[in-house]
Design an enzyme around this catalytic site. Structure first.
Site, short mmCIF file in Angstrom:
data_model
loop_
_atom_site.label_atom_id
_atom_site.label_comp_id
_atom_site.label_asym_id
_atom_site.label_seq_id
_atom_site.Cartn_x
_atom_site.Cartn_y
_atom_site.Cartn_z
N GLY A 85 0.81 -1.21 0.00
CA GLY A 85 0.00 0.00 0.00
C GLY A 85 0.84 1.26 0.00
N CYS A 120 3.79 -8.93 2.19
CA CYS A 120 3.43 -9.77 1.05
C CYS A 120 4.66 -10.22 0.27
CB CYS A 120 2.47 -9.03 0.13
SG CYS A 120 2.02 -9.99 -1.34
N CYS A 142 2.66 -13.50 1.16
CA CYS A 142 1.98 -14.22 0.09
C CYS A 142 2.90 -14.65 -1.06
CB CYS A 142 0.81 -13.40 -0.44
SG CYS A 142 1.12 -11.64 -0.61
N LYS A 184 5.32 -17.46 0.24
CA LYS A 184 4.42 -18.56 0.62
C LYS A 184 3.91 -19.31 -0.60
CE LYS A 184 0.40 -18.03 0.46
NZ LYS A 184 -0.37 -17.28 1.41
N TYR A 188 -6.41 -18.87 7.20
CA TYR A 188 -5.77 -19.27 5.95
C TYR A 188 -4.29 -19.55 6.11
CZ TYR A 188 -4.01 -14.48 5.17
OH TYR A 188 -3.35 -13.28 5.28
N GLU A 236 -2.67 -23.12 5.17
CA GLU A 236 -1.70 -23.14 4.09
C GLU A 236 -0.39 -23.79 4.53
OE1 GLU A 236 -3.24 -19.23 1.57
OE2 GLU A 236 -1.69 -18.99 3.09
N HIS A 277 -14.18 -27.27 -23.09
CA HIS A 277 -14.13 -28.67 -22.68
C HIS A 277 -12.85 -29.33 -23.21
CE1 HIS A 277 -15.71 -32.59 -21.57
NE2 HIS A 277 -15.39 -33.03 -22.78
N GLU A 324 -15.30 -25.32 -16.75
CA GLU A 324 -16.56 -25.43 -17.47
C GLU A 324 -17.72 -25.76 -16.53
OE1 GLU A 324 -17.21 -28.87 -20.13
OE2 GLU A 324 -15.37 -29.72 -19.28
#
Length: 454
Positions: free
Chosen positions: A21, A48, A53, A56, A183, A187, A443, A448
């Site tokens: 940020g 991060c 993140c 990680k 989380y 994780e 597909h 899908e």
């Protein structure tokens, strides 16, 4: 207090904290013509990039090869002589963190943002004192100091690590207890389990991942147990004591003392507000220590703003970046001030398999809308079939029965986050189930299933 005219300040903007940020806000403000400085006592890039993140996800990639290599045999590949070396992965990840750190610094420098590699604190409404003793003034001040892992206090809690230290271990523990149900806990439970650790996840509550849909939470729990991860709910720590020959004696509330190699806490994060001198500038804090801000990220002091995890709104990197962008555009750009929309934010848990979601859960939708329609697909991905892996994926779509509008999509599946990013656009745009039905499937793919839900 310094004069309000910008020419009487050393800087138009002084940012404290160079995470996602703070970097975005500083760069954009400088691009708008502002004279900007940023202070960062650690490394540029923030949680991060440096210890969150990004590294990680690299560990998640590395861990997933454990399953991929087993599955490869049914696809005709011989994988008998495969070895895993943790130090190689660890060092490669840390080297890439160094690369990213350099890129973030380069970005700021290319925009003529002055970087102070030291701690900063407010000593007045417009005054900032650096650790070196230098004092500077700024017309606007932005606090973007993020948050840090919370470790509860009990006997021996200082012996536990957090996610910060997990990236620097010298070896993979044979047995690890991970505290938490969010989380980060799930994780790292998946990561260590794939690397061969015996993992026990201890949670003081009675459920995992409280903000996610119940069906996905249950499915992850089932799959994780089958993978060998042990779970203890409604359990707290009594003590952690070092063993004479390495490892730790751990006593939990529901069982006898046991010996483990490592204890890791992933029990939430707390805003980094200590020692910033916020009281010297009259900045108000909330009950959890977070900086209180309005929809434009402004504190109770007109010229002081805050973005990201230090505000305790939504603790996600892309949210902090959006808040930083909106702040810089609104304060320094030639635009009408605008606020970040914190509704309908997609998110993911990079567990094994991953979870991804956007919008309302089924429970939330029933409480807020009353009459809803729920569509599901519970299937075994084609790759898992040939691999002989009995792991099933689950997609869920929640719609407002009054107008067919999709209010939530939830999935647990390989590459769930990659699929969810596109699906989140549709939910944010207010599309309906009929819009999905009218879209031709690709597909064969897992994605899908999103346009074939019944």
């Amino acid at each position: 207090m310094a004069d309000q005219d910008s020419e009487n300040y050393d800087y138009d903007l002084f940012t404290i904290g160079a995470g996602s940020g703070g970097v975005r806000a500083s760069r954009v403000a400088a691009a708008h013509g502002a004279k900007v400085a940023v202070a960062e006592e650690h490394r540029v890039g923030g949680t991060c990039v440096i210890r969150g993140c990004v590294p990680k996800k690299m560990l998640v990639y590395g861990a997933h090869f454990a399953e991929d290599l087993k599955d490869a045999r049914n696809f005709g590949w011989s994988t008998d002589d495969i070895e895993f070396d943790w130090i190689t992965l660890r060092d490669n990840v840390l080297n890439d963190v160094d690369r990213l750190n350099g890129l973030y610094e380069e970005t700021l420098e290319n925009h003529n943002v002055e970087i102070f590699h030291e701690r900063a604190e407010l000593v007045g409404p417009h005054e900032i004192r650096l650790a070196s003793g230098k004092t500077v003034t700024a017309r606007y001040i932005l606090i973007a100091t993020g948050a840090r892992p919370h470790v509860p206090e009990f006997e021996g809690s200082e012996h536990a690590i957090t996610s910060n230290e997990a990236f620097h271990l010298d070896e993979i523990p044979k047995k690890i207890i991970i505290a938490g149900g969010g989380y980060i806990a799930n994780e790292f439970a998946g990561i260590f389990n794939e690397f061969g650790s015996k993992v026990c996840l201890v949670n003081r509550g009675d459920q995992l991942l409280r903000s996610y849909d119940e069906a996905l939470r249950d499915r992850l729990l089932q799959i994780s147990i089958i993978k060998g991860i042990e779970f203890k709910f409604n359990t707290v720590f009594k003590y952690i004591k070092p063993c004479d020959d390495g490892g730790f004696h751990v006593k939990l509330s529901d069982n006898d003392e046991e010996i483990v190699d490592l204890v890791m806490f992933a029990t939430g994060r707390v805003p980094n507000v200590e020692g910033l001198g916020l009281g010297n500038a009259g900045v108000e804090l909330g009950e959890k220590g977070e900086i209180k801000v309005d929809e434009f990220s402004k504190t109770n002091v007109d010229h002081i703003y805050a973005v990201g995890d230090v505000t305790d709104r939504v603790q996600l990197t892309p949210v902090a970046i959006r808040e930083g962008q909106a702040f810089a555009d609104s304060v320094f750009g030639d635009v009408e001030p605008y606020a970040v929309d914190h509704s309908c934010i997609p998110s993911a848990v990079f567990s094994h398999p991953p979870i991804a979601a956007v919008g309302l859960t089924e429970g939330q939708a029933r409480n807020s809308l009353g009459n809803i329609k729920v569509y599901q697909s519970d299937f075994r991905p084609m790759k898992n079939v040939l691999a002989g892996r009995n792991e099933r994926s689950l997609f869920k779509m929640v719609c407002d029965a009054a107008n067919d509008r999709i209010v939530g999509i939830h999935m647990i599946a390989p590459e769930a986050a990659e699929m969810m990013q596109a699906a989140a656009v549709a939910v944010k745009a207010g599309l309906t189930k009929a819009d999905f039905d009218a879209t031709t499937a690709i597909h064969p793919t897992m994605a899908e299933e999103l346009v074939l839900l019944r």
